[in-house]
Design a protein around this motif. Sequence first.
Motif, PDB file in Angstrom:
ATOM      1  N   ALA A  45      36.997  30.242  12.836  1.00 55.62           N
ATOM      2  CA  ALA A  45      35.825  29.874  13.635  1.00 55.62           C
ATOM      3  C   ALA A  45      34.669  29.414  12.750  1.00 55.62           C
ATOM      4  O   ALA A  45      34.589  29.783  11.578  1.00 55.62           O
ATOM      5  CB  ALA A  45      35.393  31.056  14.494  1.00 55.62           C
ATOM      6  N   PRO A  46      33.735  28.620  13.288  1.00 65.57           N
ATOM      7  CA  PRO A  46      32.524  28.269  12.542  1.00 65.57           C
ATOM      8  C   PRO A  46      31.681  29.525  12.297  1.00 65.57           C
ATOM      9  O   PRO A  46      31.828  30.522  13.014  1.00 65.57           O
ATOM     10  CB  PRO A  46      31.781  27.308  13.486  1.00 65.57           C
ATOM     11  CG  PRO A  46      32.753  26.932  14.546  1.00 65.57           C
ATOM     12  CD  PRO A  46      33.762  28.032  14.637  1.00 65.57           C
ATOM     13  N   PRO A  47      30.784  29.477  11.307  1.00 67.67           N
ATOM     14  CA  PRO A  47      29.928  30.640  11.021  1.00 67.67           C
ATOM     15  C   PRO A  47      29.107  31.093  12.233  1.00 67.67           C
ATOM     16  O   PRO A  47      28.760  32.256  12.349  1.00 67.67           O
ATOM     17  CB  PRO A  47      29.027  30.154   9.892  1.00 67.67           C
ATOM     18  CG  PRO A  47      29.810  29.058   9.228  1.00 67.67           C
ATOM     19  CD  PRO A  47      30.576  28.393  10.322  1.00 67.67           C
ATOM     20  N   VAL A  48      28.803  30.146  13.120  1.00 71.95           N
ATOM     21  CA  VAL A  48      28.153  30.463  14.399  1.00 71.95           C
ATOM     22  C   VAL A  48      28.908  29.694  15.476  1.00 71.95           C
ATOM     23  O   VAL A  48      29.130  28.490  15.328  1.00 71.95           O
ATOM     24  CB  VAL A  48      26.662  30.058  14.401  1.00 71.95           C
ATOM     25  CG1 VAL A  48      26.025  30.343  15.769  1.00 71.95           C
ATOM     26  CG2 VAL A  48      25.896  30.784  13.294  1.00 71.95           C
ATOM     27  N   PHE A  49      29.327  30.374  16.536  1.00 74.74           N
ATOM     28  CA  PHE A  49      30.056  29.684  17.597  1.00 74.74           C
ATOM     29  C   PHE A  49      29.630  30.213  18.958  1.00 74.74           C
ATOM     30  O   PHE A  49      28.993  31.265  19.079  1.00 74.74           O
ATOM     31  CB  PHE A  49      31.578  29.816  17.408  1.00 74.74           C
ATOM     32  CG  PHE A  49      32.117  31.218  17.503  1.00 74.74           C
ATOM     33  CD1 PHE A  49      32.434  31.791  18.732  1.00 74.74           C
ATOM     34  CD2 PHE A  49      32.337  31.978  16.349  1.00 74.74           C
ATOM     35  CE1 PHE A  49      32.949  33.073  18.825  1.00 74.74           C
ATOM     36  CE2 PHE A  49      32.840  33.272  16.432  1.00 74.74           C
ATOM     37  CZ  PHE A  49      33.150  33.815  17.671  1.00 74.74           C
ATOM     38  N   TRP A  50      29.997  29.448  19.994  1.00 77.18           N
ATOM     39  CA  TRP A  50      29.744  29.860  21.379  1.00 77.18           C
ATOM     40  C   TRP A  50      31.081  30.190  22.029  1.00 77.18           C
ATOM     41  O   TRP A  50      32.048  29.448  21.886  1.00 77.18           O
ATOM     42  CB  TRP A  50      29.055  28.733  22.158  1.00 77.18           C
ATOM     43  CG  TRP A  50      28.590  29.139  23.526  1.00 77.18           C
ATOM     44  CD1 TRP A  50      27.401  29.723  23.854  1.00 77.18           C
ATOM     45  CD2 TRP A  50      29.313  28.991  24.755  1.00 77.18           C
ATOM     46  NE1 TRP A  50      27.333  29.950  25.203  1.00 77.18           N
ATOM     47  CE2 TRP A  50      28.491  29.516  25.796  1.00 77.18           C
ATOM     48  CE3 TRP A  50      30.561  28.475  25.091  1.00 77.18           C
ATOM     49  CZ2 TRP A  50      28.880  29.526  27.133  1.00 77.18           C
ATOM     50  CZ3 TRP A  50      30.965  28.499  26.418  1.00 77.18           C
ATOM     51  CH2 TRP A  50      30.128  29.011  27.421  1.00 77.18           C
ATOM     52  N   THR A  51      31.137  31.321  22.726  1.00 76.91           N
ATOM     53  CA  THR A  51      32.341  31.707  23.446  1.00 76.91           C
ATOM     54  C   THR A  51      32.050  31.786  24.943  1.00 76.91           C
ATOM     55  O   THR A  51      30.968  32.225  25.344  1.00 76.91           O
ATOM     56  CB  THR A  51      32.892  33.066  22.959  1.00 76.91           C
ATOM     57  OG1 THR A  51      34.002  33.449  23.797  1.00 76.91           O
ATOM     58  CG2 THR A  51      31.836  34.154  23.019  1.00 76.91           C
ATOM     59  N   PRO A  52      33.002  31.365  25.786  1.00 73.35           N
ATOM     60  CA  PRO A  52      32.776  31.421  27.231  1.00 73.35           C
ATOM     61  C   PRO A  52      33.018  32.802  27.834  1.00 73.35           C
ATOM     62  O   PRO A  52      32.854  32.975  29.042  1.00 73.35           O
ATOM     63  CB  PRO A  52      33.800  30.420  27.765  1.00 73.35           C
ATOM     64  CG  PRO A  52      34.927  30.477  26.781  1.00 73.35           C
ATOM     65  CD  PRO A  52      34.279  30.695  25.444  1.00 73.35           C
ATOM     66  N   ARG A  53      33.410  33.775  27.031  1.00 74.38           N
ATOM     67  CA  ARG A  53      33.742  35.100  27.567  1.00 74.38           C
ATOM     68  C   ARG A  53      32.492  35.974  27.727  1.00 74.38           C
ATOM     69  O   ARG A  53      31.477  35.756  27.081  1.00 74.38           O
ATOM     70  CB  ARG A  53      34.751  35.804  26.649  1.00 74.38           C
ATOM     71  CG  ARG A  53      36.015  35.016  26.401  1.00 74.38           C
ATOM     72  CD  ARG A  53      36.841  34.802  27.667  1.00 74.38           C
ATOM     73  NE  ARG A  53      37.959  33.867  27.430  1.00 74.38           N
ATOM     74  CZ  ARG A  53      38.834  33.537  28.347  1.00 74.38           C
ATOM     75  NH1 ARG A  53      38.751  34.030  29.578  1.00 74.38           N
ATOM     76  NH2 ARG A  53      39.805  32.683  28.061  1.00 74.38           N
ATOM     77  N   ASN A  54      32.612  36.983  28.586  1.00 74.62           N
ATOM     78  CA  ASN A  54      31.530  37.949  28.821  1.00 74.62           C
ATOM     79  C   ASN A  54      30.214  37.275  29.180  1.00 74.62           C
ATOM     80  O   ASN A  54      29.150  37.606  28.660  1.00 74.62           O
ATOM     81  CB  ASN A  54      31.366  38.871  27.603  1.00 74.62           C
ATOM     82  CG  ASN A  54      32.611  39.724  27.367  1.00 74.62           C
ATOM     83  OD1 ASN A  54      32.938  40.586  28.185  1.00 74.62           O
ATOM     84  ND2 ASN A  54      33.327  39.453  26.282  1.00 74.62           N
ATOM     85  N   GLY A  55      30.303  36.295  30.069  1.00 79.63           N
ATOM     86  CA  GLY A  55      29.105  35.608  30.529  1.00 79.63           C
ATOM     87  C   GLY A  55      28.683  34.440  29.672  1.00 79.63           C
ATOM     88  O   GLY A  55      27.753  33.710  30.035  1.00 79.63           O
ATOM     89  N   GLY A  56      29.359  34.221  28.539  1.00 78.95           N
ATOM     90  CA  GLY A  56      29.017  33.133  27.635  1.00 78.95           C
ATOM     91  C   GLY A  56      27.908  33.530  26.675  1.00 78.95           C
ATOM     92  O   GLY A  56      26.828  33.956  27.106  1.00 78.95           O
ATOM     93  N   HIS A  57      28.170  33.430  25.382  1.00 77.81           N
ATOM     94  CA  HIS A  57      27.135  33.787  24.401  1.00 77.81           C
ATOM     95  C   HIS A  57      27.481  33.205  23.036  1.00 77.81           C
ATOM     96  O   HIS A  57      28.625  32.827  22.750  1.00 77.81           O
ATOM     97  CB  HIS A  57      26.990  35.312  24.298  1.00 77.81           C
ATOM     98  CG  HIS A  57      28.244  36.026  23.854  1.00 77.81           C
ATOM     99  ND1 HIS A  57      28.630  36.128  22.536  1.00 77.81           N
ATOM    100  CD2 HIS A  57      29.210  36.676  24.571  1.00 77.81           C
ATOM    101  CE1 HIS A  57      29.756  36.805  22.455  1.00 77.81           C
ATOM    102  NE2 HIS A  57      30.135  37.149  23.680  1.00 77.81           N
ATOM    103  N   TRP A  58      26.470  33.133  22.180  1.00 81.44           N
ATOM    104  CA  TRP A  58      26.655  32.748  20.784  1.00 81.44           C
ATOM    105  C   TRP A  58      27.122  33.966  19.984  1.00 81.44           C
ATOM    106  O   TRP A  58      26.754  35.106  20.293  1.00 81.44           O
ATOM    107  CB  TRP A  58      25.357  32.223  20.188  1.00 81.44           C
ATOM    108  CG  TRP A  58      24.862  30.954  20.818  1.00 81.44           C
ATOM    109  CD1 TRP A  58      23.899  30.828  21.784  1.00 81.44           C
ATOM    110  CD2 TRP A  58      25.313  29.622  20.519  1.00 81.44           C
ATOM    111  NE1 TRP A  58      23.725  29.501  22.116  1.00 81.44           N
ATOM    112  CE2 TRP A  58      24.583  28.741  21.349  1.00 81.44           C
ATOM    113  CE3 TRP A  58      26.265  29.102  19.649  1.00 81.44           C
ATOM    114  CZ2 TRP A  58      24.765  27.366  21.327  1.00 81.44           C
ATOM    115  CZ3 TRP A  58      26.459  27.725  19.614  1.00 81.44           C
ATOM    116  CH2 TRP A  58      25.722  26.881  20.445  1.00 81.44           C
ATOM    117  N   THR A  59      27.924  33.712  18.959  1.00 81.40           N
ATOM    118  CA  THR A  59      28.392  34.763  18.057  1.00 81.40           C
ATOM    119  C   THR A  59      28.145  34.307  16.622  1.00 81.40           C
ATOM    120  O   THR A  59      28.564  33.205  16.242  1.00 81.40           O
ATOM    121  CB  THR A  59      29.890  35.046  18.261  1.00 81.40           C
ATOM    122  OG1 THR A  59      30.120  35.383  19.634  1.00 81.40           O
ATOM    123  CG2 THR A  59      30.356  36.198  17.380  1.00 81.40           C
TER     124      THR A  59
END
Length: 416
Positions: A45-59
């Motif tokens: 994954a990139p050092p910062v990514f967006w996931t659509p799970r759990n309401g959608g959030h940045w990680t």
Amino acid sequence: MTALSPAVPTPEHVPPAAIYDFDMFLDPALLADPHERIRELVREAPPVFWTPRNGGHWTVIGHKENYAASRDTETFSSEVMTRDEMAAMKPHILAAMPGATHLPLPTPINMDPPDHTRFRAPLNTAFSPKAMMARKEEVRALANELIDAVIAQGHCDFIPAIAEPLPVQVFLKLMGLPIERMGEFRELVHEFLAPMETPLDPLFRMRKVAEAMRPELEARRDAPKSDLISLLWSTEIDGKPMTYETMEDFGVLLFIAGLDTVINGMGYGIRHLAMNPDFQNELRANPKRITEAAEELLRRYTFTVPTRRIAKDAEFAGWQMKTGDRLMLFLPAADLDPREFAEPERFSLERENNVHIAFGVGPHRCLGSHLARIELQVIYEQMLARLPTFRIDGTKPMKFHGGNIIAIDSLPLRWD
């Protein structure tokens, strides 16, 4: 196989290159072997990514990115919602809580400077290195008592037998909460840290924690003792006497932090020792190195994932983030970032500049880190001194769960 949380639509400001599908609560590989899955996450994954799970959030999984976001409190706010939003929602939420007049929030961890600084000040003295060191022999005596209870049977599940009761009992004594309610309190913590079904779940759960603490908060207000609750009652903030509402806020924070986090640090550390008998023998031969070992274990098996709210539109790590977006500081991945640590998967006591961020960084750095370090060092010392070489009991499964704490729930051990 456990189903993932539902995927939400991708917001317009999130480009395809920023997306990596990862469920921090229910990812099957994370639940099977957390830090191996996290190593995979760092590779893919990139050092910062967006996931659509759990309401959608940045990680945020990169080390330098976590460091930067943790220190930028103007962009990455610890307030779960804006004050205006909270004020607008408060009457409706309280209406759903019969008898409640206050919405407790975990203070000061849910605040940004300068409020955070003012409300953290009363806790700094209570959790100072000197104050925590004074408890070291109490921790050691309890560790020996728990080991004595299992040593003759040649096996135990380390988490319920030792890792839970040790820091939990130390914390309950520190706070002045009754030891006999330990099981009830731990159930409340598990409920609090479970996946959220609605955005209001945290508020309802914190109200429940506050209600559980009510008898002790009221008792110490009326009849102080030599415990942390009594100390806080005697504290002034901005020259004003302590209020019951602020005591609930402090209580919720200390309850959640004190009753869960260090359990997992102990679990991962003992798991590593159980999987590496030669390393056990190395530390038995040279126990002075246990302090170094405890730090490298914290780096290798970091386990906390703080939440932030994007307080203003910003560009970060090449992505556009919008006001109101949620962001997770995924510290376990940051401490396995090969850009920061050479061969991060390798456990090494010779590692130089071990600037791990297991306790966070910036103004919200873990208040209880001094006590946690003492508890970790003591349990390693006493397990190695009191037990013969211990190993993973391969006949029983290890169990983990994800979320804001990457937790270890069951660690079966055997020894001869």
